[in-house]
Design a protein around this motif. Structure first.
Motif, PDB file in Angstrom:
ATOM      1  N   HIS A 105      -9.314  11.566 -18.368  1.00 44.93           N
ATOM      2  CA  HIS A 105     -10.533  11.672 -19.155  1.00 44.93           C
ATOM      3  C   HIS A 105     -10.213  12.075 -20.594  1.00 44.93           C
ATOM      4  CE1 HIS A 105     -14.891  12.001 -19.502  1.00 44.93           C
ATOM      5  NE2 HIS A 105     -14.743  13.173 -20.101  1.00 44.93           N
ATOM      6  N   TYR A 106      -9.213  12.936 -20.756  1.00 39.57           N
ATOM      7  CA  TYR A 106      -8.841  13.456 -22.071  1.00 39.57           C
ATOM      8  C   TYR A 106      -8.065  12.426 -22.893  1.00 39.57           C
ATOM      9  CZ  TYR A 106      -6.946  16.731 -25.551  1.00 39.57           C
ATOM     10  OH  TYR A 106      -6.609  17.366 -26.722  1.00 39.57           O
ATOM     11  N   THR A 107      -7.248  11.592 -22.240  1.00 29.90           N
ATOM     12  CA  THR A 107      -6.353  10.685 -22.964  1.00 29.90           C
ATOM     13  C   THR A 107      -6.793   9.221 -22.940  1.00 29.90           C
ATOM     14  OG1 THR A 107      -4.950  10.344 -20.995  1.00 29.90           O
ATOM     15  CG2 THR A 107      -4.373  12.178 -22.482  1.00 29.90           C
ATOM     16  N   ARG A 108      -7.872   8.909 -22.260  1.00 28.34           N
ATOM     17  CA  ARG A 108      -8.195   7.510 -21.993  1.00 28.34           C
ATOM     18  C   ARG A 108      -8.482   6.695 -23.255  1.00 28.34           C
ATOM     19  NH1 ARG A 108     -12.847  10.247 -21.683  1.00 28.34           N
ATOM     20  NH2 ARG A 108     -14.840   9.216 -22.122  1.00 28.34           N
ATOM     21  N   LEU A 109      -8.988   7.325 -24.319  1.00 29.81           N
ATOM     22  CA  LEU A 109      -9.310   6.591 -25.542  1.00 29.81           C
ATOM     23  C   LEU A 109      -8.143   6.539 -26.525  1.00 29.81           C
ATOM     24  CD1 LEU A 109     -12.975   7.829 -26.179  1.00 29.81           C
ATOM     25  CD2 LEU A 109     -12.194   5.771 -24.977  1.00 29.81           C
ATOM     26  N   SER A 150      -3.794   0.323 -21.663  1.00 29.07           N
ATOM     27  CA  SER A 150      -3.689   0.559 -20.225  1.00 29.07           C
ATOM     28  C   SER A 150      -2.503   1.477 -19.919  1.00 29.07           C
ATOM     29  CB  SER A 150      -3.498  -0.757 -19.473  1.00 29.07           C
ATOM     30  OG  SER A 150      -4.640  -1.581 -19.597  1.00 29.07           O
ATOM     31  N   TYR A 151      -2.675   2.297 -18.870  1.00 24.10           N
ATOM     32  CA  TYR A 151      -1.566   3.131 -18.391  1.00 24.10           C
ATOM     33  C   TYR A 151      -0.609   2.235 -17.600  1.00 24.10           C
ATOM     34  CZ  TYR A 151      -4.707   7.109 -19.293  1.00 24.10           C
ATOM     35  OH  TYR A 151      -5.548   8.024 -19.877  1.00 24.10           O
ATOM     36  N   TRP A 152       0.661   2.277 -17.950  1.00 25.53           N
ATOM     37  CA  TRP A 152       1.652   1.456 -17.251  1.00 25.53           C
ATOM     38  C   TRP A 152       2.642   2.338 -16.475  1.00 25.53           C
ATOM     39  CZ3 TRP A 152       6.401  -1.121 -19.963  1.00 25.53           C
ATOM     40  CH2 TRP A 152       7.193  -1.779 -18.984  1.00 25.53           C
ATOM     41  N   LEU A 153       3.508   3.076 -17.169  1.00 28.25           N
ATOM     42  CA  LEU A 153       4.512   3.902 -16.506  1.00 28.25           C
ATOM     43  C   LEU A 153       4.178   5.378 -16.677  1.00 28.25           C
ATOM     44  CD1 LEU A 153       7.736   2.024 -17.716  1.00 28.25           C
ATOM     45  CD2 LEU A 153       6.633   1.830 -15.476  1.00 28.25           C
ATOM     46  N   ASN A 154       3.797   6.026 -15.569  1.00 32.22           N
ATOM     47  CA  ASN A 154       3.546   7.474 -15.564  1.00 32.22           C
ATOM     48  C   ASN A 154       4.638   8.149 -14.744  1.00 32.22           C
ATOM     49  OD1 ASN A 154       1.217   7.346 -17.095  1.00 32.22           O
ATOM     50  ND2 ASN A 154      -0.138   7.207 -15.325  1.00 32.22           N
ATOM     51  N   MET A 155       5.326   9.100 -15.354  1.00 29.63           N
ATOM     52  CA  MET A 155       6.435   9.793 -14.680  1.00 29.63           C
ATOM     53  C   MET A 155       5.994  11.171 -14.208  1.00 29.63           C
ATOM     54  SD  MET A 155      10.234  10.795 -16.153  1.00 29.63           S
ATOM     55  CE  MET A 155       9.623  12.018 -17.329  1.00 29.63           C
ATOM     56  N   CYS A 156       6.183  11.446 -12.912  1.00 30.14           N
ATOM     57  CA  CYS A 156       5.904  12.768 -12.346  1.00 30.14           C
ATOM     58  C   CYS A 156       7.224  13.473 -12.059  1.00 30.14           C
ATOM     59  CB  CYS A 156       5.080  12.649 -11.065  1.00 30.14           C
ATOM     60  SG  CYS A 156       3.371  12.149 -11.365  1.00 30.14           S
ATOM     61  N   VAL A 157       7.354  14.695 -12.570  1.00 28.71           N
ATOM     62  CA  VAL A 157       8.576  15.478 -12.411  1.00 28.71           C
ATOM     63  C   VAL A 157       8.229  16.740 -11.619  1.00 28.71           C
ATOM     64  CG1 VAL A 157      10.409  16.723 -13.595  1.00 28.71           C
ATOM     65  CG2 VAL A 157       9.485  14.619 -14.597  1.00 28.71           C
ATOM     66  N   TYR A 158       8.950  16.961 -10.509  1.00 24.41           N
ATOM     67  CA  TYR A 158       8.745  18.136  -9.660  1.00 24.41           C
ATOM     68  C   TYR A 158       9.977  19.025  -9.729  1.00 24.41           C
ATOM     69  CZ  TYR A 158       4.963  15.365  -7.586  1.00 24.41           C
ATOM     70  OH  TYR A 158       3.838  14.604  -7.380  1.00 24.41           O
ATOM     71  N   THR A 159       9.780  20.294 -10.104  1.00 18.52           N
ATOM     72  CA  THR A 159      10.881  21.253 -10.165  1.00 18.52           C
ATOM     73  C   THR A 159      10.455  22.560  -9.518  1.00 18.52           C
ATOM     74  OG1 THR A 159      10.141  21.943 -12.378  1.00 18.52           O
ATOM     75  CG2 THR A 159      11.931  20.325 -12.266  1.00 18.52           C
TER      76      THR A 159
END
Length: 251
Positions: A105-109, A150-159
């Motif tokens: 919602h915050y980054t969509r525009l 459009s969102y294409w590559l979203n990286m999730c990092v778990y530490t």
């Protein structure tokens, strides 16, 4: 796929992409993901919304959580990492769903280049190989988008988190600005009337009673119900109430 993320999955997959996969950009982002996994001993999953898959890298956290060799696939046919979700606390997953909605919602525009400055950071409890709960920090980086936004590559990092549990926030890595997520980041997702309907649903009211209390027709109540499910990206009213409580929209 976890029930909280199956509907939100549609946000990414229903996008109209302006172009096909840029193989050079993909290779660059894969290298970034690999470096994060190696240097931070992290589990990294990078979702590809165009191809509906995720590219995964397994640092030392994978051993802590006891991921089997069968689970450690380089590519999985999903945007979400079930090998993490299946070990996670369900309430924390509801919160993570809420945080991702707020981030979108915050980054969509923003255009794709502007969006790359931002990262979502939150916490999630995950069981390790001994069955003990471990605090894990999750960060989501929108590494690449398409020319139409459009969102294409979203990286999730778990530490693993070795300090005190942290609050969910959106950080601008270019300016250092930190936005702690509060009710204000969620309240505009639903209209005041939709929040009122959802509050009564959460209180156990049926559609007929909601219509009577709010002086609207049952058809209007049902339309609000459908809008709520669509906006919160959930499958039913029970899940909507859980996510809304995680957002602080319900008492």
């Amino acid at each position: 796929m976890d029930k909280y993320f199956e509907p939100i999955n549609k946000i990414y997959l229903s996008q109209t992409f302006a172009e096909t996969v840029d193989e050079d950009k993909l290779e660059e982002c894969l290298h970034v993901a690999m470096v994060y996994a190696e240097t931070e001993r992290a589990i990294v999953s990078m979702g590809d919304s165009i191809r509906n898959c995720s590219y995964c890298f397994y640092g030392g956290l994978a051993d802590v959580l006891g991921l089997s060799m069968e689970e450690r696939r380089d590519i999985i046919p999903s945007l979400y990492e079930d090998f993490v979700f299946s070990r996670a606390d369900m309430e924390d997953l509801a919160h993570r769903h809420a945080h991702e909605l707020a981030f979108i919602h915050y980054t969509r525009l923003m255009n794709a280049d502007e969006r790359k400055d931002y990262v979502l950071s939150d916490m999630i409890r995950i069981r390790d190989k001994m069955g003990e709960w471990r605090q894990v920090r999750h960060r989501m980086f929108p590494l690449a988008g398409t020319s139409d936004g459009s969102y294409w590559l979203n990286m999730c990092v778990y530490t693993l988190c070795h300090d005190s549990p942290d609050t969910a926030k959106i950080v601008n890595m270019h300016t250092g600005e930190c936005r702690i997520l509060t009710n204000n980041d969620y309240e505009n997702i639903l209209s005041p009337r939709e929040r009122a309907v959802l509050q009564l649903i959460g209180d156990g009211c049926l559609s007929k009673e909601i219509a009577s209390r709010l002086y609207i027709s049952i058809n209007t109540v049902n339309r609000h119900r459908q809008n709520i499910l669509q906006k919160l990206k959930v499958g039913n009213a029970i899940e909507a109430c859980k996510v809304a409580r995680a957002m602080g929209l319900l008492s």
